[in-house]
Design an enzyme around this catalytic site. Structure first.
Site, mmCIF file in Angstrom:
data_model
loop_
_atom_site.group_PDB
_atom_site.id
_atom_site.type_symbol
_atom_site.label_atom_id
_atom_site.label_comp_id
_atom_site.label_asym_id
_atom_site.label_seq_id
_atom_site.Cartn_x
_atom_site.Cartn_y
_atom_site.Cartn_z
ATOM 1 C CE LYS A 112 -4.072 -2.207 0.817
ATOM 2 N NZ LYS A 112 -3.758 -3.614 1.026
HETATM 3 C C1 LIG Z 1 -4.443 -4.824 0.662
HETATM 4 C C2 LIG Z 1 -3.656 -6.079 0.652
HETATM 5 C C3 LIG Z 1 -3.931 -7.107 -0.257
HETATM 6 C C4 LIG Z 1 -5.090 -7.045 -1.220
HETATM 7 O O1 LIG Z 1 -4.920 -6.063 -2.203
HETATM 8 P P1 LIG Z 1 -6.154 -5.514 -3.053
HETATM 9 O O2 LIG Z 1 -5.634 -4.406 -3.877
HETATM 10 O O3 LIG Z 1 -7.173 -5.054 -2.045
HETATM 11 O O4 LIG Z 1 -6.674 -6.662 -3.854
HETATM 12 C C5 LIG Z 1 -3.086 -8.214 -0.270
HETATM 13 N N1 LIG Z 1 -2.057 -8.325 0.594
HETATM 14 C C6 LIG Z 1 -1.781 -7.367 1.499
HETATM 15 C C7 LIG Z 1 -0.643 -7.551 2.436
HETATM 16 C C8 LIG Z 1 -2.562 -6.203 1.555
HETATM 17 O O5 LIG Z 1 -2.266 -5.254 2.440
#
Ligand SMILES: *Cc1c(COP(=O)(O)O)cnc(C)c1O
Length: 461
Positions: A112
């Site tokens: 993120k």
């Molecule tokens: C948010 C997240 C996901 C999922 O990603 P999306 O874009 O919501 O599909 C997978 N792994 C981790 C560690 C995350 O923080």
């Protein structure tokens, strides 16, 4: 570049307004009018360029006139300087044709950060220019919240309210949000699951009076600029593995479908991509949808990969919009069926279009633990449970024709209990987070109730 809502009944906007709007006013999500292309020649010239420069090249056509390349480069330079690896998103090899794309070298140790650090810079730039303030409200299944707070803390033009499901995020994830002392940061622990948090955030956006009164803005991946910033690392990985001459397949641990949608966008822009593999844990609504065509919401089961404990996968709407030839009326019909009965069924040609690019597979908890252990034993790499879902699912459907790149979405230290249980190794927090487990926490526990959350936000603004 102009942006259209997937539901076709909101104003067509330019980049800056899409950034500030988050969700479209008709409840849809914004999509770029067309996919900019990077030719094979231009792509060849991008091999080996620094990550921040690649980011400018990939994002510039989406941003249009809102930012000059110099301004975009300044924001990217600052965003990625905070990463602990010089390549920002390096690739490591774990098997003869298997790779990890390491997306966890940012300040809050999950992928993120790659988009959120850019978003912080975008908000700052646009709000200063317009002399405006915004109220950011976001829902988190664990990682978005910490990344958003880290990117927006202390910025005077922004107040941040983050809803997380009470008791359903890991201690490290919670503390990354609740130990931040800045006055513009507010944490709400909601008595509910992630889908409840996300439903409240969407309802706040659809309350147009509240939305205008508070200048509401969003940081969830419903905000196009997050998906946009994630396209960059598919190019980074593809270039290392031989693009534009050679294709790779990508296995993506999926929840809200933002990350894998960025892979689809990269493919539309010309990156050679073989298969895009949607990897889910036992909360497998997307794997079921690809198998049967029926998207049907069921209960959420807590797992060791909590950031994927999701049923309502918001960005899937963007893919449906593409797969039905950008017919907003068809998207509206499906979404209203979802609202009324918790399900919809894709028409055969729409499903066929999706299957042209995507596969899906799920991994249960035993497979996740086994994949963590076997990967450690075979290659010495510790992987977190989300990455393990990606790798296990990827192996189920990979065709061997192209390199399999699994997106490694979180650092092992974020999920120490599951990693220790599977491998016997207790991962240590990186040095910049020493002390995290001893700092004071601040959060408010609220009932799963729209009115309660709305009043809380208005009282704390
Ligand atoms: C948010 C997240 C996901 C999922 O990603 P999306 O874009 O919501 O599909 C997978 N792994 C981790 C560690 C995350 O923080």
């Amino acid at each position: 570049m102009k942006y259209h809502s997937t539901r076709g009944e909101a104003p067509v906007l330019e980049f800056e307004d899409v950034l500030l709007a988050g969700l479209a006013r008709d409840g849809g999500l914004y999509m770029p009018e067309a996919w900019p292309e990077i030719s094979a020649n231009d792509m060849s010239a991008l091999a080996g360029v620094p990550y921040a420069d690649l980011a400018v090249r990939v994002m510039s056509p989406f941003v249009g006139k809102a930012l000059s390349d110099t301004e975009l480069g300044d924001i990217a330079g600052r965003a990625y300087a905070a990463f602990s690896h010089p390549a920002v998103a390096p690739i490591s090899q774990i098997g003869s044709n298997e790779f990890l794309l390491e997306l966890y070298h940012g300040p809050t140790l999950a992928f993120k950060d790659l988009a959120m650090q850019m978003l912080g810079g975008f908000f700052d730039h646009v709000l200063k220019k317009r002399g405006r303030q915004v109220t950011i409200v976001g829902a988190t299944s664990g990682d978005t919240g910490g990344a958003a707070i880290e990117a927006l803390r202390g910025r005077s033009s922004v107040s941040v309210f983050i809803l997380h499901p009470h008791g359903r995020v890991s201690d490290v994830q919670r503390r990354m949000m609740t130990t931040v002392p800045d006055k513009n940061v507010h944490n709400i622990a909601l008595d509910g699951n992630f889908d409840d948090c996300q439903a409240i955030v969407k309802a706040l956006f659809n309350d147009h009076a509240f939305r205008d009164r508070t200048s509401l803005g969003g940081v969830n991946s419903i905000n196009w600029s997050r998906v946009m910033a994630q396209i960059v690392y598919y190019f980074a990985a593809g270039l290392v593995l031989g693009a534009p001459h050679r294709a790779a397949s990508y296995a993506v641990p999926t929840g809200n479908f933002g990350d894998i949608l960025a892979g689809y966008a990269a493919k539309q822009m010309g990156l050679p991509v073989d298969r895009l593999i949607i990897a889910t844990n036992v909360n497998d609504i997307l794997a079921r949808t690809l198998a049967t065509g029926e998207y049907k919401v069921e209960g959420v089961t807590p797992t060791t990969s909590p950031s994927m404990d999701i049923q309502v996968s918001s960005n899937f709407e963007r893919l449906i919009f593409e797969a039905c030839g950008r017919e907003a009326g068809e998207v509206r019909g499906l979404m209203s069926s979802l609202g009324q009965s918790g399900a919809f069924t894709l028409k055969e040609p729409v499903l066929a279009n999706i299957r042209k690019d995507f596969d899906a597979a799920r991994a249960d908890e035993a497979e996740v633990a086994r994949t963590m252990r076997e990967t450690y034993e075979a290659s010495g790499h510790l992987i977190d449970p989300h990455t393990a879902v990606g790798l296990a699912a990827g192996r189920k459907v990979a065709n061997g024709a192209s390199p399999l790149v699994t997106l490694s979405t979180a650092h092992v230290a974020k999920f120490p209990d599951a990693v220790k249980e599977a491998t016997g190794v207790t991962p240590a927090l990186p040095s910049h987070l020493e002390g995290l487990m001893h700092r004071d926490e601040r959060m408010s526990i609220l009932p799963n109730d729209l009115g309660a959350v709305r009043s809380y936000i208005e009282e704390h603004l």
